[in-house]
Design a protein around this motif. Structure first.
Motif, short mmCIF file in Angstrom:
data_model
loop_
_atom_site.label_atom_id
_atom_site.label_comp_id
_atom_site.label_asym_id
_atom_site.label_seq_id
_atom_site.Cartn_x
_atom_site.Cartn_y
_atom_site.Cartn_z
N THR A 1 -8.07 -8.81 -62.95
CA THR A 1 -8.91 -9.57 -62.05
C THR A 1 -8.41 -9.48 -60.62
OG1 THR A 1 -9.30 -11.18 -63.84
CG2 THR A 1 -9.91 -11.87 -61.61
N ASP A 2 -9.34 -9.25 -59.69
CA ASP A 2 -9.06 -9.31 -58.25
C ASP A 2 -9.53 -10.69 -57.81
OD1 ASP A 2 -8.95 -9.05 -55.47
OD2 ASP A 2 -9.76 -7.01 -55.47
N ALA B 1 -11.76 -10.97 -53.43
CA ALA B 1 -12.30 -9.67 -53.05
C ALA B 1 -13.64 -9.82 -52.35
CB ALA B 1 -12.49 -8.82 -54.30
N HIS C 1 -13.66 -4.60 -53.92
CA HIS C 1 -12.94 -5.15 -55.07
C HIS C 1 -12.14 -4.06 -55.76
CE1 HIS C 1 -15.77 -3.61 -58.12
NE2 HIS C 1 -16.68 -3.79 -57.17
N LYS C 2 -11.00 -4.45 -56.33
CA LYS C 2 -10.09 -3.50 -56.97
C LYS C 2 -10.15 -3.55 -58.49
CE LYS C 2 -8.47 -2.10 -53.06
NZ LYS C 2 -9.01 -0.86 -52.54
N PHE D 1 -13.85 -9.75 -60.49
CA PHE D 1 -13.38 -10.14 -59.16
C PHE D 1 -14.11 -11.38 -58.68
CE2 PHE D 1 -16.83 -7.14 -58.67
CZ PHE D 1 -17.60 -7.64 -57.62
N THR E 1 -15.53 -13.31 -55.32
CA THR E 1 -15.92 -13.16 -53.92
C THR E 1 -15.75 -14.50 -53.21
OG1 THR E 1 -18.21 -13.78 -54.37
CG2 THR E 1 -17.65 -11.42 -54.57
#
Length: 149
Positions: free
Chosen positions: A33-34, A37, A42-43, A47, A49
């Motif tokens: 999990t990012d 982001a 996002h990586k 993710f 936001t």
């Protein structure tokens, strides 16, 4: 002489993680999990936001964190530390601000610190950041470690 307008402006609040730098850490940690982001950078496939408010989410598993470097950074660092107390592994890319309250309360002596040699180039920047960076690794805390703290 440094330019405080650039260093402390809201324009520099978000620093896109250099992809090669992330890839190296991801090969070690396998992030799930990012936690903070933007949809366009996002990586991880999971993710959060800004609209989702990563600080209000439950962080589980192995998390990547490159938080906004502005006034709220202490909240992100506290959340990372608290998430490790609840079983998550959180790896954060942070400015190496060793004189701050958040660094002493939630990083120093509470996480593994890997100081980055040189200065990173964030996102599409042509110049390196005007500050040093550190990778902070909060690992899950065992019950006996919680009781000793």
């Amino acid at each position: 002489m440094f330019n405080s307008d650039v260093m402390f402006s809201s324009k520099t609040d978000l620093h896109a993680t250099p992809q090669d730098f992330f890839n190296e850490l991801n090969s070690e940690f396998t992030f799930e999990t990012d936690v903070c982001a933007l949809p366009e950078n996002h990586k991880c496939s999971i993710f959060f936001t800004p609209e989702m408010d990563g600080l209000a989410q439950d962080w589980r598993g192995v998390c990547w964190m490159n938080p906004p470097y502005g006034r709220t950074i202490g909240e992100w660092v506290r959340k990372a530390y608290e998430s490790s107390l609840n079983g998550a592994t959180v790896v954060g890319l942070l400015p190496a601000r060793t004189d701050t309250k958040w660094f002493h309360e939630y990083c120093y002596g509470k996480a593994e610190l890997r100081f980055v040699k040189g200065r990173l180039k964030f996102g599409d920047a042509t110049n390196s950041a005007p500050f040093p960076s550190v990778v902070v690794i909060w690992r899950p805390v065992t019950q006996s470690e919680k009781e000793a703290a």
